[in-house]
Design a protein around this motif. Sequence first.
Motif, PDB file in Angstrom:
ATOM      1  N   GLN A  97       1.207  -0.919  -0.007  1.00  0.00           N
ATOM      2  CA  GLN A  97      -0.388  -0.550  -0.370  1.00  0.00           C
ATOM      3  C   GLN A  97       0.809   0.891  -0.053  1.00  0.00           C
ATOM      4  N   ASP A  98       1.531   1.023   0.958  1.00  0.00           N
ATOM      5  CA  ASP A  98       2.363   2.080   0.635  1.00  0.00           C
ATOM      6  C   ASP A  98       3.705   2.633  -0.558  1.00  0.00           C
ATOM      7  N   ALA A  99       3.805   1.532  -1.553  1.00  0.00           N
ATOM      8  CA  ALA A  99       4.437   1.470  -2.888  1.00  0.00           C
ATOM      9  C   ALA A  99       3.388   1.642  -3.239  1.00  0.00           C
ATOM     10  N   GLU A 100       2.502   1.353  -3.616  1.00  0.00           N
ATOM     11  CA  GLU A 100       1.512   2.203  -4.708  1.00  0.00           C
ATOM     12  C   GLU A 100       0.955   3.930  -4.475  1.00  0.00           C
ATOM     13  N   SER A 101       1.128   4.261  -3.135  1.00  0.00           N
ATOM     14  CA  SER A 101       0.304   5.551  -2.506  1.00  0.00           C
ATOM     15  C   SER A 101       2.081   5.998  -3.332  1.00  0.00           C
TER      16      SER A 101
ATOM     17  N   VAL B  58       0.332   8.475 -20.605  1.00  0.00           N
ATOM     18  CA  VAL B  58      -0.777   8.642 -20.964  1.00  0.00           C
ATOM     19  C   VAL B  58      -1.347   6.858 -20.735  1.00  0.00           C
ATOM     20  N   LYS B  59       0.155   5.735 -21.166  1.00  0.00           N
ATOM     21  CA  LYS B  59      -0.503   4.672 -20.938  1.00  0.00           C
ATOM     22  C   LYS B  59       0.397   3.556 -19.795  1.00  0.00           C
ATOM     23  N   ALA B  60       1.546   4.384 -19.113  1.00  0.00           N
ATOM     24  CA  ALA B  60       0.667   4.533 -17.833  1.00  0.00           C
ATOM     25  C   ALA B  60      -0.432   4.804 -16.689  1.00  0.00           C
ATOM     26  N   LEU B  61      -1.488   5.462 -17.272  1.00  0.00           N
ATOM     27  CA  LEU B  61      -1.695   6.186 -16.242  1.00  0.00           C
ATOM     28  C   LEU B  61      -2.930   4.668 -16.822  1.00  0.00           C
ATOM     29  N   GLU B  62      -2.707   4.380 -17.741  1.00  0.00           N
ATOM     30  CA  GLU B  62      -3.828   3.386 -18.228  1.00  0.00           C
ATOM     31  C   GLU B  62      -3.363   1.736 -17.855  1.00  0.00           C
ATOM     32  N   LEU B  63      -2.188   1.743 -17.500  1.00  0.00           N
ATOM     33  CA  LEU B  63      -2.645   0.521 -17.442  1.00  0.00           C
ATOM     34  C   LEU B  63      -2.674   0.468 -15.628  1.00  0.00           C
TER      35      LEU B  63
ATOM     36  N   GLU C  64       3.548  -4.189 -11.957  1.00  0.00           N
ATOM     37  CA  GLU C  64       2.755  -2.856 -11.987  1.00  0.00           C
ATOM     38  C   GLU C  64       2.976  -1.959 -11.996  1.00  0.00           C
ATOM     39  N   LEU C  65       3.671  -2.039 -10.730  1.00  0.00           N
ATOM     40  CA  LEU C  65       3.963  -0.906 -10.417  1.00  0.00           C
ATOM     41  C   LEU C  65       5.114  -0.396 -10.698  1.00  0.00           C
ATOM     42  N   ALA C  66       6.004  -1.643 -10.694  1.00  0.00           N
ATOM     43  CA  ALA C  66       7.646  -0.988 -11.375  1.00  0.00           C
ATOM     44  C   ALA C  66       7.379  -0.981 -13.032  1.00  0.00           C
ATOM     45  N   GLU C  67       6.216  -1.405 -14.011  1.00  0.00           N
ATOM     46  CA  GLU C  67       6.262  -1.289 -14.937  1.00  0.00           C
ATOM     47  C   GLU C  67       4.926   0.438 -15.167  1.00  0.00           C
ATOM     48  N   THR C  68       4.852   0.914 -14.572  1.00  0.00           N
ATOM     49  CA  THR C  68       4.333   2.238 -14.614  1.00  0.00           C
ATOM     50  C   THR C  68       5.900   2.947 -14.312  1.00  0.00           C
ATOM     51  N   ILE C  69       5.860   2.569 -13.499  1.00  0.00           N
ATOM     52  CA  ILE C  69       7.501   4.160 -13.354  1.00  0.00           C
ATOM     53  C   ILE C  69       8.374   3.455 -14.590  1.00  0.00           C
ATOM     54  N   VAL C  70       8.134   3.079 -14.769  1.00  0.00           N
ATOM     55  CA  VAL C  70       9.557   2.737 -16.335  1.00  0.00           C
ATOM     56  C   VAL C  70       9.049   3.520 -17.123  1.00  0.00           C
TER      57      VAL C  70
END
Length: 621
Positions: A62-66, A138-143, A124-130
């Motif tokens: 949860q902290d990582a997601e925040s 835009v693609k990160a937010l879509e994920l 999933e978190l790591a991929e959005t940051i990358v």
Amino acid sequence: MIARLRRATRWQSLPLFMGFAMLALIVGTRAMLVEGQRANRAAARETIEYQELLSGLLSLPQDAESGQRGYLLTGEKSYLEPYRKAVEAIPGQLARIDTMTASDDQLAPQVSHIKDALSQKQAELAETIVLYDRGDAVKALELVRSGQGKAAMDEVRASMDTIRRIGAAAVAKRDEHTDQVEAWLRIGSLAALLAIFLLGTYTIRESRRRFREVAVAQDELTRKNIALGNEIQTRENAESQIRQMQKMEAVGQLTGGIAHDFNNMLAVIISAMNLAQRKLERGEHDIAKFIEAAIDAANRAANLTARLLAFSRQQPLAPQIVDTNRLLTGMSDLLRRALGESIRIETVLAGGLWKTHADPSQIENAILNLAVNARDAMGDDGKLTIETANSHLDDSYAGTHAEVTAGQYVMIAVSDTGSGMVPDTIAKAFEPFFTTKPVNKGTGLGLSQVYGFVKQSGGHVKIYSEPGEGTTIKIYLPRFFGPEEVAMPTGRGDNPAAPVTETILVVEDDARVRASTTDAIRELGYTVIHVGSGQEALQALAENPGIALLFTDIVMPVMNGRKLAEEAVARMPQLKVIFTTGFTRNAVVHNGVLDHDVHFLAKPFTIEQLAAKLRDVLDMK
């Protein structure tokens, strides 16, 4: 009656035993319950700790997601700090959870689901940051909006809820089992107390009856004791008769052995003398071999007598201060000649060995006897080890060996690699004429002679042996305390073959012995005056002031040899004295030891022994 009383006593103790058993059962069950409650509390603490670890694990993603969402919204790198800390902490948290989860535990599948879901969430978190870092916001937010991360977190929460339900069910089950045990224990305790009360009542009633039986049994026991005392007295009388029979049997065995050996020797002597006499009557003079045979038989008879005296502890000893290491070193050539080249000899001499006070010639004889016995036990090949050591026989050892006095001893051990001895042989080894050797291969007096000498010297001898493992015989001689006496030179002349000029007075009450002794001394070249009593000897001394030495028997009627010597030396202070006797309990031997400054020659003696003793005494300053 007594047997019946014993049975009754056993039955009487049974209720008490049963009561104690019930009490022990109650106490044991209580202890088990306490231990079970303690285990339940420990399990509950473990469950709580486990759930706290799971809660901490849930907070990390949860902290990582925040942190990830703050970074995606603002683009500020500082928002990724909670993300990085959570990602670094997750493996450690999972490792602690793994240590508390058994491989066969029903929680293991749930923990595995949590690990898989966390892996998906972190991916999933790591991929959005990358994607955001590449400029593809835009693609990160879509994920993020796709719900993939939410599904993983929902799976983590579901698995944790399942684990909480399993833990709660286990705790409830333990509590239910504990409540059941307590209920049964209350029932069992009440029943046991009732049974103990009934057993106590029964025991009191039975005890009163038993006391009455004890009084009757005591009267019977008194009568039995009187009868037993009479039986003991009868048995002691029978044992006394048996001991007397055993003594007579031992005397018979000893005298039989002596008679057998002496008859053999006398047969040789008589036969040799008869043959020599017949040859002389025919004018033939080739009788040397008969004389040699007779002398050899007589010497063996004298040696047999010496061995018997040694066994009976009546041989006259001339003890000196002995350095056992030096004595053994001087015996090396003698031992090699006696044992032959096939026997390997090893000596292990202790450093700082104490001195002992004993007859050195008898020590040599004892060691030689043990070595020869060892050689016969080993055959043509073997190893003989002779060791010395300082030894202390303590009170506990003396307590198990009645003849041993606790103290310090010089130990001489003779060990062989022979066939060894069985316990029955060890028990009889020191008996005279007992031998395991073939006929004509041993007299059976070697060990008995060693035993007698050691005991007469105040020592101890012990055999250690196992069949097939060899034998060790240890001799313990008392340690000598006090200043060492310096051995004085004998003063023997440098030319023993020089002509003799001294006059010797021979005093012997047995005419035949006196004649043979006189002839032997004259054969050695001395002038001899011989008399048959002490009074005649004093008269001869008064008439012949040139007499240099008094050679006197000890055991004589009216005036014994000791009194004669004292009177003669008082009249002629320069007179030398040599005592001789076939007895050992006499005026110059006390407790088996020669008096100080006494010169003694035991009967029988050879002319060579006589010559050596005369010169030793006459040449003394």
